[in-house]
Enzyme design. Structure first.
Site, PDB file in Angstrom:
ATOM      1  N   LYS A 185      38.846  67.718  28.699  1.00  0.00           N
ATOM      2  CA  LYS A 185      40.238  68.111  28.430  1.00  0.00           C
ATOM      3  C   LYS A 185      40.420  68.745  27.066  1.00  0.00           C
ATOM      4  CE  LYS A 185      42.925  65.370  31.627  1.00  0.00           C
ATOM      5  NZ  LYS A 185      43.998  64.423  31.824  1.00  0.00           N
ATOM      6  N   LYS A 241      37.078  69.184  41.257  1.00  0.00           N
ATOM      7  CA  LYS A 241      38.017  68.148  41.698  1.00  0.00           C
ATOM      8  C   LYS A 241      39.404  68.740  41.988  1.00  0.00           C
ATOM      9  CE  LYS A 241      39.841  65.428  38.697  1.00  0.00           C
ATOM     10  NZ  LYS A 241      40.187  64.521  37.629  1.00  0.00           N
ATOM     11  N   LYS A 301      45.990  68.278  39.371  1.00  0.00           N
ATOM     12  CA  LYS A 301      47.335  68.803  39.086  1.00  0.00           C
ATOM     13  C   LYS A 301      47.271  69.969  38.128  1.00  0.00           C
ATOM     14  CE  LYS A 301      49.286  64.250  38.974  1.00  0.00           C
ATOM     15  NZ  LYS A 301      49.323  63.276  37.915  1.00  0.00           N
TER      16      LYS A 301
END
Ligand code: TYM
Length: 333
Positions: free
Chosen positions: A115, A198, A201
């Site tokens: 991230k 994956k 969102k």
């Protein structure tokens, strides 16, 4: 029968639409487990702000996530549903735990590396210490079981390590070591656009995921546009990630075995299978989407559930914090 010693805690970040990965990887297990365990289902808004959020959108997303939990089948009377920020003890315990967590443990967390991206120096401190807050969420309620998707496994292992460190440092068998509960059949639902990534969102393409708010036409379109290969038949072969993923979704939605799925669909080509999985997904998700719509039309009802849940969560949290402060040596004046 409910065993009061077994307790579940889990949560979803209110950062946009919930998708099929959240549903099959986590929430469906909560629905199945809610009757055997005392359960807390949290809307983890403190985790959401580790990435910048628009305040108005965040408020909406908190209610949407609450509506999704209930629409998926979580009973808000039997279970505790609440927003993380309403129970200040999460942040308080996170601080104490952070003083018992070696930095080296956090440096191993793969999610932070993903991230934070290349410019790690500019990543917020909260994104780095995020797993300590997650450990606090779990330990604050002396949770024994944490149902999640596979991507959260490393964080739960860290929560176990932190619990062990705290117990050792204060010479007390205080926190139970929480167990991850990960369902094999839906541990990692992949993107519809790339079977090696994956479903998430944060993926730029909305075609990569099926959202719980998607209508029938959108679901059909997303499956139709899903990546496929030119090989005949459907199978679970690792070399065919898109086939494996779609068949896995089919297995999870229908609650059947892989063998049964192969028996039903092994001979179908991709486009026939896409029609079939659309039907199955629509049949399964339509009642959820409909119920979510009804609930979202009643924000006062949702807020009341959250308020009631917060009060009940706070009761448990206050007791833990009092014990923890005592162990640490704080005066409780
Ligand atoms: P979050 O919001 O990213 O995801 C919520 C839950 O959905 C699961 N999940 C998936 N499962 C299978 N396939 C996928 N593609 C997929 N995408 C998401 C996640 O594993 C998760 O179970 N840090 C957590 C939230 C959290 C939490 C906690 C969870 C905060 N505190 C304490 C458990 C206990 C997160 O960001 O989940």
């Amino acid at each position: 029968m409910t065993n009061s010693k077994k307790r579940i805690f889990s949560g979803v970040q209110p950062t946009g639409n919930l998708h099929l990965g959240n549903y099959l990887g986590a929430i469906r297990a909560w629905v199945d487990m809610q009757h055997q365990y005392e359960s807390l289902f949290c809307i983890v808004d403190l985790h959401a702000i580790t990435v910048a959020q628009d305040p108005a959108k965040l408020r909406t997303a908190i209610r949407e996530t609450t509506a999704a939990y209930i629409a998926c089948g979580i009973d808000p009377v039997k279970n505790i549903i609440f927003p993380q920020s309403a129970v200040a003890e999460h942040s308080e315990l996170a601080w104490i735990l952070s003083c018992n967590t070696p930095i080296g443990w956090l440096n191993r967390m793969t999610q932070f590396k993903d991230k934070a991206g290349k410019d790690r120096e500019k990543a917020p401190l909260g994104l780095y210490s995020y797993p300590v807050l997650m450990a606090a969420d779990i330990l604050l309620y002396k949770t024994t079981h944490v149902p999640v998707g596979e991507d959260q496994k490393q964080h739960i292992e860290l929560a176990r390590d932190i619990a062990g460190a705290f117990n050792r440092n204060f010479n007390a068998e205080y926190f139970p070591l929480p167990e991850p509960v990960i369902r094999a059949e839906a541990a990692r639902i992949m993107s519809l656009r790339d079977g090696t990534k994956k479903m998430s969102k944060s993926d730029e393409s909305d075609y990569s995921r099926i959202n719980l708010t998607d209508d029938v036409t959108t679901i059909a379109l997303k499956f139709r546009k899903a990546k496929s290969d030119m090989i005949d038949g459907m199978d679970f072969d690792e070399s065919r990630p898109e086939s494996k993923n779609l068949l896995g979704i089919y297995v999870a939605l229908k609650g059947i075995s892989k063998e049964q799925a192969l028996h039903e669909c092994g001979e179908l080509n991709f486009s026939a299978f896409k029609n079939l999985i659309t039907e199955v997904a629509v049949e399964h998700l339509s009642p959820i989407t409909q119920k979510m719509r009804e609930l979202l039309a009643e924000p006062d009802y949702l807020d009341k559930i959250l308020q009631d849940g917060s009060n009940r969560a706070k009761e448990i949290a206050t007791k833990t914090m009092s014990d923890v402060k005592n162990l640490v040596g704080f005066l409780q004046v």
